[in-house]
Scaffold this active site. Structure first.
Site, PDB file in Angstrom:
ATOM      1  N   SER A  99      37.302  31.322  40.128  1.00 17.11           N
ATOM      2  CA  SER A  99      38.750  31.130  40.212  1.00 17.11           C
ATOM      3  C   SER A  99      39.365  32.277  40.991  1.00 17.11           C
ATOM      4  CB  SER A  99      39.346  31.070  38.822  1.00 17.11           C
ATOM      5  OG  SER A  99      39.298  32.374  38.254  1.00 17.11           O
ATOM      6  N   LYS A 100      40.676  32.206  41.123  1.00 16.59           N
ATOM      7  CA  LYS A 100      41.430  33.221  41.858  1.00 16.59           C
ATOM      8  C   LYS A 100      41.069  34.635  41.409  1.00 16.59           C
ATOM      9  CE  LYS A 100      45.695  31.680  41.671  1.00 16.59           C
ATOM     10  NZ  LYS A 100      47.085  31.390  41.767  1.00 16.59           N
ATOM     11  N   ARG A 101      40.914  34.733  40.121  1.00 19.20           N
ATOM     12  CA  ARG A 101      40.625  36.019  39.490  1.00 19.20           C
ATOM     13  C   ARG A 101      39.352  36.675  40.048  1.00 19.20           C
ATOM     14  NH1 ARG A 101      37.818  36.514  34.939  1.00 19.20           N
ATOM     15  NH2 ARG A 101      37.366  34.310  34.718  1.00 19.20           N
ATOM     16  N   HIS A 102      38.385  35.877  40.479  1.00 19.40           N
ATOM     17  CA  HIS A 102      37.143  36.446  41.024  1.00 19.40           C
ATOM     18  C   HIS A 102      37.329  36.954  42.455  1.00 19.40           C
ATOM     19  CE1 HIS A 102      35.503  33.808  37.807  1.00 19.40           C
ATOM     20  NE2 HIS A 102      34.740  34.861  37.612  1.00 19.40           N
ATOM     21  N   GLY A 103      38.428  36.509  43.075  1.00 16.18           N
ATOM     22  CA  GLY A 103      38.738  37.051  44.397  1.00 16.18           C
ATOM     23  C   GLY A 103      38.075  36.372  45.588  1.00 16.18           C
TER      24      GLY A 103
END
Ligand code: GLU
Length: 447
Positions: A214-218
């Site tokens: 997800s976004k959080r993983h970059g």
């Protein structure tokens, strides 16, 4: 190729609500690979029936990402928002046949709802997971599925089933987060008397921590790879290995080779792990093999964005620079950063390198000697430079790297660069002398 293979038709059907994600791109890629491997057709369908979340900019960005990756399609893009008549026609058919009915919502208006047959099993064939079976009573909202929303737009499941059928899709290849939608779509094909396609639900992509990427993983968007200076070819290669393997240890493969070797049998049914270090490694492998001119063409927008003055540099020197740095840089951004010393008048010193190599005892004397030596050289070539620096090393009773490192920091601002002779040659006599003088000043001022 058999006759049957020629008829293979797949589709990529993104919802244009944002950037194309890594997962979305991998789905597009597997569709593309399957189509090309079997000489079939790839259809692009934009599922823009969510009127609030779909935007034309998102559509454009998705198309740009696909093009950048080199994933072309044979038919489309078709926009679901322009096919409303088709969905209405089929909704009416189901209403007429008593398989669907209107549902009144006093606040919103009329929706069309479909009733799934009670007490039956819905089974479909999945090329990755085998046969999957659902109890009809557990599907939808107590066995009911909305077809047309009160705003006159179809739901995802309805539009998807109608389009897959109308477009003659033979294989529905998509993320396995859609498995729970599939029985609803299968029930609709059956109600409409249409043939049911085959399915291939590809497994999720997980981040290093084991949760869904997800976004959080970059690393969630294709355009991020582009902006960070990854090459389309290496991203293509990397994505192909997220959930698929050629059956041996081969990792570096051209798009053609991947197309040739791709089969659904080799797609894993367990989640794939996203390994950023591997992508970076892979990108470096691709960069290394590039011709300097091709590399420069790709790096140019990065250099321009960084404000480098490219016009004043002779072509030959640019090519030399590309040749020396393609080995070292893992991305085009890294290449840009590492070559900044060459383009910008002011050096951007790496403080650690300054502390470690410039402010070391004896550095000032070494640099002064090098400056004088350079001044005396009429022709700056590697042989002369090497002879001179080796003599200096001996004279001072030092190791070669003790002499090379202060020069490197003085010329490039950092302690990593190609061979020292090549670096000096690249910077050129005049500029090298100026920079060494600046470094000497820096050392004197700090004392
Ligand atoms: N629009 C859906 C999505 O982006 C497509 C799912 C499908 O391929 O059927 O998730």
């Amino acid at each position: 190729m058999t006759k049957e293979n020629k008829k293979i038709r797949v589709r990529f059907a993104p919802s244009p609500t944002g950037f194309l994600t890594t997962g979305g791109a991998r789905t597009a890629l597997f569709n593309y690979l399957f189509a090309r491997h079997h000489n079939g057709k790839m259809i692009l369908r934009i599922e823009d029936t969510d009127r609030v979340r779909s935007t034309p900019e998102a559509t454009r960005m998705v198309l740009d990402s696909l093009k950048w990756l080199g994933l072309d399609w044979d038919e489309g893009p078709f926009y679901q928002s322009r096919r409303l008549d088709i969905y209405k026609k089929y909704a009416q058919k189901l209403l007429d046949e008593g398989k669907a009915f209107y549902e009144e919502d006093p606040a919103k208006g009329k929706a069309v709802v479909f009733r799934i047959k009670e007490n039956t099993k819905i089974v479909f064939k999945d090329l990755i997971h085998g046969n999957i079976s659902f109890d009809s009573d557990n599907i939808g909202r107590d066995g009911y599925v909305v077809l047309m929303k009160s705003d006159g737009f179809p739901t995802y499941n309805f539009a998807c089933a109608i389009d897959d059928s109308e477009m003659g899709i033979t294989h529905v290849i998509r993320g396995d987060d859609h498995i729970s939608n599939t029985p609803k779509q299968v029930a609709l094909y059956e109600a409409l008397g249409k043939p049911v396609p085959l399915f291939a639900h590809i497994p999720l992509i997980l981040g290093q921590d084991g949760s869904k990427l997800s976004k959080r993983h970059g690393h969630n968007y294709v355009m991020e790879y582009k902006d960070q200076g990854f090459l389309a070819e290496s991203v293509f290669n990397f994505l192909s290995l997220l959930g698929w393997a050629p059956g041996d240890d081969t990792e570096l493969m051209s798009p053609d080779e991947i197309v040739r070797r791709f089969t659904m049998e080799r797609v894993s049914h367990t989640p794939a792990k996203f390994d950023f270090a591997k992508l970076t490694w892979m990108n470096n492998q691709y960069l290394k093999k590039m011709e300097p001119a091709d590399l420069f063409a790709l790096a140019k927008p990065f250099f321009e964005k960084a404000g480098y003055d490219l016009k004043s540099v002779p072509e030959k020197e640019l090519m030399k620079l590309m040749e020396l740095y393609r080995e070292r840089a893992k991305t085009l951004s890294e290449l840009t950063e590492a070559t900044g010393f060459f383009f910008t008048p002011e050096l951007n010193y790496d403080q650690k390198s300054v502390e470690k190599f410039l402010k070391k005892d004896g550095s000032k004397e070494i640099l002064s000697a090098v400056r004088d030596g350079l001044k005396n050289m009429s022709d700056l070539n590697q042989e002369t430079l090497e002879g001179f620096l080796r003599d200096l090393t001996k004279q001072k009773n030092l190791k070669f790297k003790d002499v090379a490192q202060p020069i490197r920091v003085a010329l490039t601002g950092t302690c990593v660069s190609p061979g020292i002779f090549e670096t000096i040659e690249l910077v050129g006599k005049e500029k090298a002398i100026t920079r060494i003088e600046e470094a000497i000043k820096l050392i004197s001022n700090s004392k």
